[in-house]
Design a protein around this motif. Structure first.
Motif, mmCIF file in Angstrom:
data_model
loop_
_atom_site.group_PDB
_atom_site.id
_atom_site.type_symbol
_atom_site.label_atom_id
_atom_site.label_comp_id
_atom_site.label_asym_id
_atom_site.label_seq_id
_atom_site.Cartn_x
_atom_site.Cartn_y
_atom_site.Cartn_z
ATOM 1 N N GLN A 73 0.840 -1.208 0.000
ATOM 2 C CA GLN A 73 0.000 0.000 0.000
ATOM 3 C C GLN A 73 0.869 1.250 0.000
ATOM 4 O OE1 GLN A 73 -3.273 0.485 -0.235
ATOM 5 N NE2 GLN A 73 -3.454 -1.730 -0.596
ATOM 6 N N TYR A 74 1.872 1.194 0.877
ATOM 7 C CA TYR A 74 2.781 2.332 1.025
ATOM 8 C C TYR A 74 3.459 2.650 -0.305
ATOM 9 C CZ TYR A 74 6.893 4.986 2.444
ATOM 10 O OH TYR A 74 7.872 5.930 2.533
ATOM 11 N N MET A 75 3.881 1.584 -0.976
ATOM 12 C CA MET A 75 4.559 1.733 -2.256
ATOM 13 C C MET A 75 3.666 2.468 -3.253
ATOM 14 S SD MET A 75 6.185 -1.398 -4.383
ATOM 15 C CE MET A 75 7.039 -1.148 -5.922
ATOM 16 N N LYS A 76 2.389 2.051 -3.252
ATOM 17 C CA LYS A 76 1.425 2.691 -4.151
ATOM 18 C C LYS A 76 1.257 4.158 -3.756
ATOM 19 C CE LYS A 76 -1.988 -0.264 -5.266
ATOM 20 N NZ LYS A 76 -3.312 -0.869 -5.013
ATOM 21 N N MET A 77 1.200 4.380 -2.432
ATOM 22 C CA MET A 77 0.972 5.723 -1.911
ATOM 23 C C MET A 77 2.083 6.693 -2.317
ATOM 24 S SD MET A 77 0.017 6.402 2.016
ATOM 25 C CE MET A 77 1.660 6.877 2.491
ATOM 26 N N VAL A 78 3.326 6.199 -2.313
ATOM 27 C CA VAL A 78 4.421 7.100 -2.674
ATOM 28 C C VAL A 78 4.633 7.174 -4.186
ATOM 29 C CG1 VAL A 78 5.645 7.062 -0.474
ATOM 30 C CG2 VAL A 78 6.146 5.308 -2.189
#
Length: 457
Positions: free
Chosen positions: A347-352
DNA sequence: CTAGGGTTAG
């Protein structure tokens, strides 16, 4: 006149030395000072400068020197054109190279053997070995004396264009006619053989290199080592690594990443650590790829706190974590059984701001299936834009492990229709599973599809 | 003026 001639020669020596040290601004200043003192730059002065601009700055900068020399009333010569040609070829501006060659002929300048060498190189880069070969024949027909680089370019071009057998044939032929191979020549052929997966022959060539009185250099070693790792012959690769070390060669940043990654992959964490430390002691700075390699090491050791800390360090140091960084973390968490953590990081990867990453999702699929959440893995699979052979192999393999052979079989058929290959062992697992659970018809059908796919490929 | 380049998944 005599004094001027001598001074210009001195000027040129000075310019050459400055250019070699990439001090182009100083070189320009010296030329201006020289003119003020009455020292006239000649074609050599401009050529030296031009070649440095083409190498260290840009081709455009080189062209502006041509402009200046023409303004000064000096005509470009064959060396001017060769410098431009090699600059264009190096930068893969291949049609420009061909135009330059034409322009040179139009200007009535006779190409020398270097012009032809570069032209050959250019045709090989264009993937036109036949044209390159024609140039090669031209060199011989025009009675230009070929340079040993001529042969090396030819051999390298043949190897790169997947004509390794032609390269070997030419090599033997040349040797027969008295050509003495250089270390580069052997490195070219060894790389070609490695790329063609002909490791046995590569080994023989390595032996021949030694018998010719050469010592393998760092390039030889890294070529062979990398090739072993690529084909998963880790022990052999590591053996070459220690031989390289014992000869006193040290790793640069590139070789270090290759070696550490291989050591980590084979579970030799201690050695990987030692190698990383040695490289750092040698004063090689870590860049992002090196950090990623280190990060992967931490993950495999289960040191996630250290891993997160390293990620902070990377970003505080002014670098930006890339898709490798995040994928390494996701895979590491999955392998450690921390599915929730891995999902968070995805999720974090997508967020950044990273778009759907096939490798990261494949890691997730594998992690989920191994953690007993195969249905969630299937859901994820269905939601994916693109799939590859890793996606399928991972799912099919894990479906077999929980005894869902018909589901595995269906998925495998889809994989074959997609034109993706699947590991042999996994294919066998599906077939054996179907047979042992009584689905012999289905097994037969699948076997047929596998065969067809193999023929079509 | 030619030779090798790095890091992630089954």
């Amino acid at each position: 006149m005599m004094v001027f001639g001598l001074s210009t020669r001195l000027l040129n020596i000075c310019i050459a030395s400055l250019c070699k040290s990439r001090l182009l601004e100083r070189a320009e200043a010296v030329i201006i000072d020289g003119i003020r003192l009455g020292v006239i730059p000649d074609v050599v002065t401009y050529n030296t400068l031009l070649s440095a601009y083409s190498r260290f700055v840009s081709l455009d900068a080189a062209y502006s020197v041509v402009h200046r020399m023409k303004e000064a009333g000096i005509s470009p010569d064959v060396i001017t054109y060769n410098s431009l040609l090699s600059g264009a070829t190096r930068n893969c501006l291949l049609s420009q190279s061909l135009d330059l060659f034409e322009e040179m002929l139009q200007a009535g300048i006779h190409p020398n053997v270097w012009s032809y060498n570069i032209l050959m190189h250019c045709f090989f880069k264009l993937g036109k070995p036949d044209e390159a070969n024609r140039v090669f024949q031209d060199i011989l027909l025009h009675n230009l004396t070929p340079h040993s680089a001529t042969f090396n370019i030819m051999l390298n071009g043949l190897c790169k264009n997947e004509y390794i057998d032609n390269a070997l044939m030419l090599f033997r032929n040349l040797q027969h006619h008295g050509f003495v191979p250089r270390l580069v020549t052997y490195n070219i052929l060894i790389h070609g053989l490695c790329k063609a997966r002909r490791l046995g022959q590569a080994r023989k060539m390595l032996k021949e290199l030694g018998e010719s009185g050469y010592e393998p250099n760092a390039i030889t070693y890294t070529t062979v080592m990398k090739c072993c790792f690529k084909f998963k012959q880790y022990d052999e690769g590591l053996e070459i690594m220690s031989e390289m070390k014992s000869k006193g060669y040290t790793f640069d940043g590139f070789a270090n990443c290759t070696v550490v990654a291989a050591l980590v992959k084979t579970g030799r964490i201690e050695e990987a650590n030692a190698c990383m430390e040695q490289t750092m002691r040698n004063g090689i700075e870590l860049d992002l790829a090196a950090y990623n390699t280190l990060l992967n090491m931490y993950c495999r050791e289960g040191k996630f706190e250290a891993a997160y800390k390293l990620m902070d360090e990377i970003e505080n140091g002014g670098l930006l974590c890339d898709k490798y960084t995040h994928t390494i973390i996701i895979d590491g968490l999955c392998k450690a059984g921390n599915i929730i953590g891995a999902e968070h990081h995805l999720q974090y990867m997508k967020m950044v701001g990273f778009r759907e990453n096939l490798v990261a999702l494949n890691c997730m699929i594998d992690g989920l299936s191994k953690a007993g959440q195969i249905d969630r893995a299937m859901d994820l699979y269905k939601s994916m834009e693109t799939k590859d052979s890793f996606t399928y192999t991972s799912l099919v393999h894990n479906l077999c492990k929980v005894g869902r052979f018909r589901c595995a079989s269906k998925l495998m058929m889809k994989c074959l229709r997609d034109g993706k290959k699947i590991l042999r062992a996994t294919q066998r697992a599906v077939l054996d599973g179907l047979r042992s659970t009584g689905y012999t018809d289905e097994a037969r059908k699948l076997r047929w599809k596998i065969r067809v796919a193999r023929i079509l490929r």
